[in-house]
Design a protein around this motif. Structure first.
Motif, PDB file in Angstrom:
ATOM      1  N   UNK A   1     -79.880 -14.941 -61.468  1.00  0.00           N
ATOM      2  CA  UNK A   1     -80.404 -15.103 -60.114  1.00  0.00           C
ATOM      3  C   UNK A   1     -80.535 -16.557 -59.673  1.00  0.00           C
TER       4      UNK A   1
ATOM      5  N   UNK B   1     -73.444  -5.263 -53.307  1.00  0.00           N
ATOM      6  CA  UNK B   1     -73.352  -5.657 -51.905  1.00  0.00           C
ATOM      7  C   UNK B   1     -74.626  -6.367 -51.465  1.00  0.00           C
ATOM      8  N   UNK B   2     -75.755  -5.769 -51.782  1.00  0.00           N
ATOM      9  CA  UNK B   2     -77.029  -6.340 -51.357  1.00  0.00           C
ATOM     10  C   UNK B   2     -77.236  -7.736 -51.946  1.00  0.00           C
ATOM     11  N   UNK B   3     -76.765  -7.911 -53.181  1.00  0.00           N
ATOM     12  CA  UNK B   3     -76.972  -9.195 -53.839  1.00  0.00           C
ATOM     13  C   UNK B   3     -75.882 -10.210 -53.504  1.00  0.00           C
ATOM     14  N   UNK B   4     -74.929  -9.790 -52.677  1.00  0.00           N
ATOM     15  CA  UNK B   4     -73.928 -10.724 -52.208  1.00  0.00           C
ATOM     16  C   UNK B   4     -72.712 -10.859 -53.101  1.00  0.00           C
TER      17      UNK B   4
ATOM     18  N   UNK C   1     -85.796 -10.558 -58.704  1.00  0.00           N
ATOM     19  CA  UNK C   1     -84.462  -9.982 -58.476  1.00  0.00           C
ATOM     20  C   UNK C   1     -84.318  -8.713 -59.292  1.00  0.00           C
TER      21      UNK C   1
ATOM     22  N   UNK D   1     -85.963  -5.876 -57.440  1.00  0.00           N
ATOM     23  CA  UNK D   1     -85.247  -5.575 -56.208  1.00  0.00           C
ATOM     24  C   UNK D   1     -83.921  -4.878 -56.487  1.00  0.00           C
TER      25      UNK D   1
ATOM     26  N   UNK E   1     -79.221 -12.734 -48.987  1.00  0.00           N
ATOM     27  CA  UNK E   1     -78.481 -11.669 -48.309  1.00  0.00           C
ATOM     28  C   UNK E   1     -79.402 -10.570 -47.807  1.00  0.00           C
TER      29      UNK E   1
ATOM     30  N   UNK F   1     -90.791  -9.271 -55.771  1.00  0.00           N
ATOM     31  CA  UNK F   1     -90.718 -10.721 -55.956  1.00  0.00           C
ATOM     32  C   UNK F   1     -89.644 -11.100 -56.957  1.00  0.00           C
TER      33      UNK F   1
ATOM     34  N   UNK G   1     -85.876 -17.652 -56.638  1.00  0.00           N
ATOM     35  CA  UNK G   1     -85.258 -16.349 -56.471  1.00  0.00           C
ATOM     36  C   UNK G   1     -84.254 -16.381 -55.326  1.00  0.00           C
ATOM     37  N   UNK G   2     -83.134 -15.819 -55.624  1.00  0.00           N
ATOM     38  CA  UNK G   2     -82.055 -15.819 -54.635  1.00  0.00           C
ATOM     39  C   UNK G   2     -82.195 -14.609 -53.722  1.00  0.00           C
ATOM     40  N   UNK G   3     -82.436 -14.831 -52.467  1.00  0.00           N
ATOM     41  CA  UNK G   3     -82.576 -13.715 -51.536  1.00  0.00           C
ATOM     42  C   UNK G   3     -81.878 -14.034 -50.223  1.00  0.00           C
TER      43      UNK G   3
ATOM     44  N   UNK H   1     -78.158 -18.656 -59.885  1.00  0.00           N
ATOM     45  CA  UNK H   1     -76.856 -19.156 -59.448  1.00  0.00           C
ATOM     46  C   UNK H   1     -76.466 -18.468 -58.149  1.00  0.00           C
TER      47      UNK H   1
END
Lengths: 424, 653
Positions: free
Chosen positions: A137, A180-183, A356, A359, B5, A354, B1-3, A139
């Motif tokens: 997460x 998809x959600x995580x790009x 990744x 989520x 998208x 909070x 945290x990468x968010x 990167x």
């Protein structure tokens, strides 16, 4: 890292979701009872019948859910890789010692019950994927992560495919929503996937050369509409060539890769095969059951299609027929809205996490539940080919109920812990 | 945290919501908008089971059963459910061969492999009893109960008639009352009382499960209807008398009709050769029917109402009565009998069998004097102060009142009316109206163009027995529980001759039996009035006839017996009638045993293929306007007719 508030975990619990879960389980039980109800032998509680067993399953599921909620979430997270390895081993084992039920070699007999490892494989895969993406997460999304993540999903997918359980295997592909959600994949991919399905259906229904001709026309039209810019020429050309090759290969895929019963099911959905006695029988009877319920249904235990077993697999994969016949459109609509509410709730839960890990895990849960929900109901009304996957929480079956319960309650456990510190 | 998208949440939610709406729309369509699924569900689960009513039972006048219903079983098969079948055992039990088994299975599969169809029809209860023990082994097979007609005494076939499966025409005509597979009365009483006998079919709406197993009634039987059994019929037939009559008529061709004069009820109705009515039931019905149809002795021909013969002697009785009524003769009128009647200016001569000299009315009947009736007929036609054709029509009208020349209205289909030609017929034949009694003098003694059925003859006897009236002869005297009788059979029919004119005729008939040609057949203590007769048969041996009623006072039975090709009325017809009358009145038979045996054992059936039946022969004789015909009858006209009396054979110049 302090001790998190065990004493307070029930307060942080998302009770709304728990209620939805319980309601769905109870709806399931009542409809399973209707599906196995024998008017000549109306015993209320019989542990050898499916309704009795399901009551037992629901009870154990509640216990299971409670256990998950009182155990520290870090235990589950740390166990994730081992759990994944365990289910992979079980999937391999099932190929060797599994009992074949209904053509799928997917069951391990455990006393009087049979265990279906593929149900738990979804859970393990979902967990490990979240676990892995969490480690990445910090990167930006990159190809390497995508490939490794995809491998995590495709390994169990292939193993389940080898069990000849195509339906359960396809469920793993629903995790594309997580990427998809995580790009990791773009909107393009979703569009391409959509087009692939569309072209597949069209190619089976219509002459492929006519389709290519129409495609060529559309491409040309697009070219002029976009203002004859050079930068579009290459991509339009690529689109056209790829689509044409795909359309031409559909026949080959259809005739040589798919198995005859799968071809038959697809033909039935497309209306190319009208054989209510054979391949289309299940679908026809299922539609009759749902359609005959009309607006308000025939009343509980009054469905003749249900009572007299016209729909095969009615307590498991075709449980929606019972709902449709006895409760009518009102019943099915309520059920679908309940599901939609659950899915939206899960997405909201996902977005408030909070980590990744939590989520992505939540999105995984949503994807799996949605896929089951859409495909299961879709097949009973002729939207999609008959793919034998259960309707979560509703369909009869211990393995399925337990694995979905664990799936959901782990999410609730992670969610209730979100106010604490990071699990790491 | 990468968010980075997070907005993709909406795309995902959009997909979820969009597809859920798609499903909802589709569900709304198939559940609310499209009604056809409801129908399909009902079709799936509903089986309409026809409940066949029991057909009405027919009893004889004493309450003995003539026709009843017997259970038979249709063996049904659902091809898809047939498993591990012991074919050999099934074939053995049903008495079919392997090939037959396969044809039946093919047929059933062609119909439907999911629905049951008939494998074997009408298996008798004996066969079924054996099959039943093994039926559990034959998965996919089951038995359907229905009833067929059964005739305990195997009698009165032509009267009772038979039933058969309806054909397309029947279904069409009934406006949908009948369905394929139903049975309908095809002849006899079964046909004429079909609407009463058949009852009302019931329907049971059953719910079945996916395997077609019954699962209880639909909507608690709200749409079910009960089957209503057909009405029972009480026949006027006397079973015992009928059995005796059929036994007596065995191996003989002809008819016996006995009527109770006071009511018009038919006591005995024999058409011989007959057949066993049980042949028209069951699995072999088709074969049996074809056999009967092609039998040269025509067992399906209902002689008592369809065969028509020249009446012969009985006609003198009618002539005597009508002539008295017309005032042409009185009992005291005497004609001289020189052994024959000369007419047509001496060119024609109608012979008698005797030379009796002066003959009065009583004697004329007793001796059956042709001469006497030649004179009577001549007066009747030629001396009434009107043209002959008009006089003839008056005379003919009188005959009509006696039930001649038209149907009597018996409650059986296919009744024929016999033949009494009209005046026009002769006017046409002779080219003008200037014809007289000498042109058709043979009518005077019941020959020539006249035709009479055995039923009409028995009815004539009933009129004489009643001294002037009759009730239309009928076979059913009570319908249903309330024993209703059809109104037309309670209407008294006047024969047009006053009561006082009957006594001399009856006296003559009484003497004919006590000291005449039938003397051998008279019955102790019973005064029977009757006459023998011989009906000319151009194709062979004459037909023996005897008609009578008894006792003279308060008559209980009027009877007509025809034995074709037997020759002598006194030898064959009279003893048969005598035995029947005595049996009916006294319940015993005193006729010497050797005569009885002679009758029982005689075989009078034609040796070779028979000639056309009288009825058919009659058809050709009544083709009125043909040239041939004219010639043939003019031959008759000029020839010497030698008529009757059992001893004498027909003889031509």
């Amino acid at each position: 890292m302090t001790r998190t508030r065990h004493s307070n975990f029930l307060g942080n619990l998302d009770w709304f979701t728990v209620c939805l879960w319980l309601i769905l389980c109870l709806i399931g039980w009542f409809n399973i009872r209707a599906a196995v109800y024998d008017p000549e032998n109306p015993a209320l509680f019989n542990l050898s019948a499916n309704d009795g067993k399901q009551a037992l399953f629901i009870f154990t599921a509640i216990v299971l859910g409670f256990c998950i909620l009182i155990i520290d979430q870090r235990f589950f997270i740390s166990m994730t890789p081992f759990f994944y390895i365990l289910v992979i081993l079980l999937l391999i084992a099932v190929l060797g010692i599994g009992r074949s039920v209904g053509g799928n070699q997917a069951w391990i007999p455990l006393g009087t019950f049979r265990l279906q490892p593929s149900e738990f494989a979804k859970l393990g895969t979902c967990l490990l994927l979240a676990y892995y993406l969490n480690t990445q997460s910090n990167k930006m999304p990159n190809l390497q992560t995508l490939v490794i993540g995809a491998c995590i999903v495709l390994l169990p997918f292939c193993l389940v495919l080898l069990q000849k359980d195509t339906g359960s295997a396809l469920v793993f592909l629903s995790l594309v929503f997580v990427f998809y959600r995580e790009g990791y994949v773009g909107t393009n991919l979703l569009i391409i996937a959509g087009l692939a399905i569309l072209f597949f259906v069209l190619a089976l229904l219509y002459n492929q050369w006519i389709l290519i001709l129409i495609l060529a026309l559309i491409t040309t039209l697009l070219f002029f509409l976009l203002g004859k810019k050079k930068k579009y020429i290459m991509s339009l050309l690529l689109f056209f060539v790829a689509s044409s090759v795909y359309i031409l290969s559909v026949d080959y895929i259809f005739n040589n890769i798919l198995k005859p019963h799968q071809r038959g099911r697809i033909d039935v959905v497309l209306g190319k095969l009208d054989d209510p006695r054979d391949l289309g029988y299940q679908l026809t009877q299922s539609k009759i059951a749902i359609g005959s319920g009309q607006l308000f249904g025939k009343g509980y235990l009054q469905g003749t299609q249900t009572k007299y077993n016209f729909v095969p697999e009615q307590s498991t994969d075709f449980i929606i027929c019972t709902v449709g016949e006895e409760w009518g459109f009102v019943g099915t609509a309520v059920l679908i809205l309940l599901y939609l509410t659950l899915l939206i709730r899960i997405v909201n839960i996902a977005e408030r996490q909070k980590t990744v890990f939590a989520r992505t895990y939540a999105y995984g849960v949503a994807s799996i539940l949605f896929f089951h929900f859409f495909i299961n109901i879709g097949m009973t009304i002729g939207f999609v080919p008959v793919i034998g996957i259960p309707l979560p929480f509703i369909s009869y079956g211990g393995s399925s109920l337990w694995s979905f319960t664990i799936l959901l309650f782990l999410l609730l456990r992670f969610d209730s812990a979100r106010k604490g510190l990071s699990p790491y | 945290m990468n968010n980075s998208f997070f907005e993709r949440k909406y795309v995902i939610l959009g997909v979820f919501i969009g597809l859920a709406i798609l499903i909802l729309v589709r569900l709304f369509y198939i559940q609310v908008l499209d009604d056809s699924y409801r129908l399909s569900a009902d079709n799936n689960v509903l089986r309409k089971i026809n409940i066949y009513p029991a057909r009405g039972v027919i009893l004889d006048r004493n309450g003995k059963i003539l026709v009843q219903n017997e259970p038979v079983y249709d063996i049904m098969v659902t091809p898809r459910e047939v498993k591990d079948l012991d074919t050999a055992l099934l074939c053995q039990l049903l008495n079919i061969d392997l090939k037959g088994f396969e044809t039946r299975m093919q047929k059933a599969k062609a119909h439907s492999s999911y629905r049951s169809s008939t494998f074997e029809k009408m298996v008798s209860s004996e066969t079924y009893a054996q099959l039943q023990e093994h039926l559990y082994k034959f998965k996919g097979f089951y038995a359907l109960n229905r009833t067929v007609r059964s005739y305990p005494d195997s009698i009165a076939a032509q009267f009772l008639g038979y039933i058969q499966e309806v054909n397309e025409k029947d279904i069409e005509r009934s406006k949908g009352f009948y369905r394929s597979g139903d049975y309908i009365g095809a002849s006899g009483v079964e046909r004429s009382y079909e609407e009463l006998l058949r009852g009302q079919r019931g329907v049971k709406n059953l719910m079945v499960d996916v395997l077609g197993r019954p699962k209880g009634s639909f909507m608690d039987g709200k749409y079910d209807t009960l089957a209503v059994s057909g009405d029972g019929l009480v026949s006027s037939l006397d079973r015992d008398l009928q059995i005796l009559a059929e036994k007596l008529m065995k191996n003989k061709m002809g008819s016996v009709v006995a009527i109770e004069p006071a009511t018009g009820e038919i006591l005995t109705f024999v058409s011989s050769p007959g057949y066993n009515p049980n042949l028209m039931v069951g699995r072999e019905r088709g074969n049996n029917y074809m056999k009967l149809l092609h039998d040269p002795t025509k067992p399906l021909f209902i002689r008592p109402i369809q065969a028509s013969y020249p009446p012969g002697s009985v006609f003198k009785v009618v002539s005597a009565l009508t002539a008295q009524q017309a005032g042409i003769i009185t009992p005291q009128t005497i004609f001289n009998c020189p052994g024959g009647y000369r007419y047509g200016g001496g060119r024609g001569f109608m012979r008698c069998t005797h030379v009796d000299g002066p003959t009065d009315l009583i004697k004329s009947i007793q001796r059956s004097c042709n001469t006497y009736y030649g004179h009577v007929y001549a007066r009747m036609i030629d001396s009434r102060g009107m043209p002959a054709p008009k006089a003839y029509e008056l005379w003919r009208e009188g005959l009509g009142k006696f039930g001649l020349g038209h149907t009597l209205g018996i409650d059986l289909p296919g009744e024929k009316g016999g033949m009494v030609p009209s005046a026009d017929f002769y006017t046409k034949r002779y080219g003008n109206e200037k014809w007289g009694s000498s042109f058709n003098i043979s009518l005077s003694i019941g020959q020539g163009e006249l035709g009479i059925t055995p039923l009409q003859m028995a009815n004539l006897m009933a009129i004489v027995a009643n001294r002037g009236f009759y009730y239309r002869p009928h076979l059913i005297k009570g319908i249903g529980e309330r024993q209703i009788i059809k109104e037309e059979y309670t209407e008294k029919m006047w024969a047009g001759v006053d009561e006082k004119h009957y006594e001399p005729v009856i006296e003559g008939m009484s003497r004919a039996v006590s000291s005449g040609t039938a003397a051998g057949s008279k019955i102790k203590d019973i005064e029977m009035c009757g006459k023998t007769g011989t009906v000319q048969n151009p194709h062979g041996e004459n037909h023996a006839v005897f008609f009578a009623f008894a006792p003279r006072h308060d008559p209980k039975i009027a009877i007509a017996v025809f034995v074709e090709n037997a020759g002598y009325g006194g030898t064959w017809a009279a003893p048969i009638a005598s035995m029947l009358v005595e049996q009916h009145l006294k319940d015993t038979i005193t006729l010497p045993k050797y005569i009885q045996d002679r009758i029982y054992n005689a075989n009078l059936l034609p040796k070779t293929a028979p000639k056309p039946t009288p009825q058919e022969a009659k058809v050709s004789t009544t083709a009125s306007n043909s040239e041939d015909r004219g010639q043939a009858s003019s031959t008759d006209h000029t020839s010497n007719l030698l008529v009757h009396h059992s001893q004498i054979r027909r003889h031509h110049d």
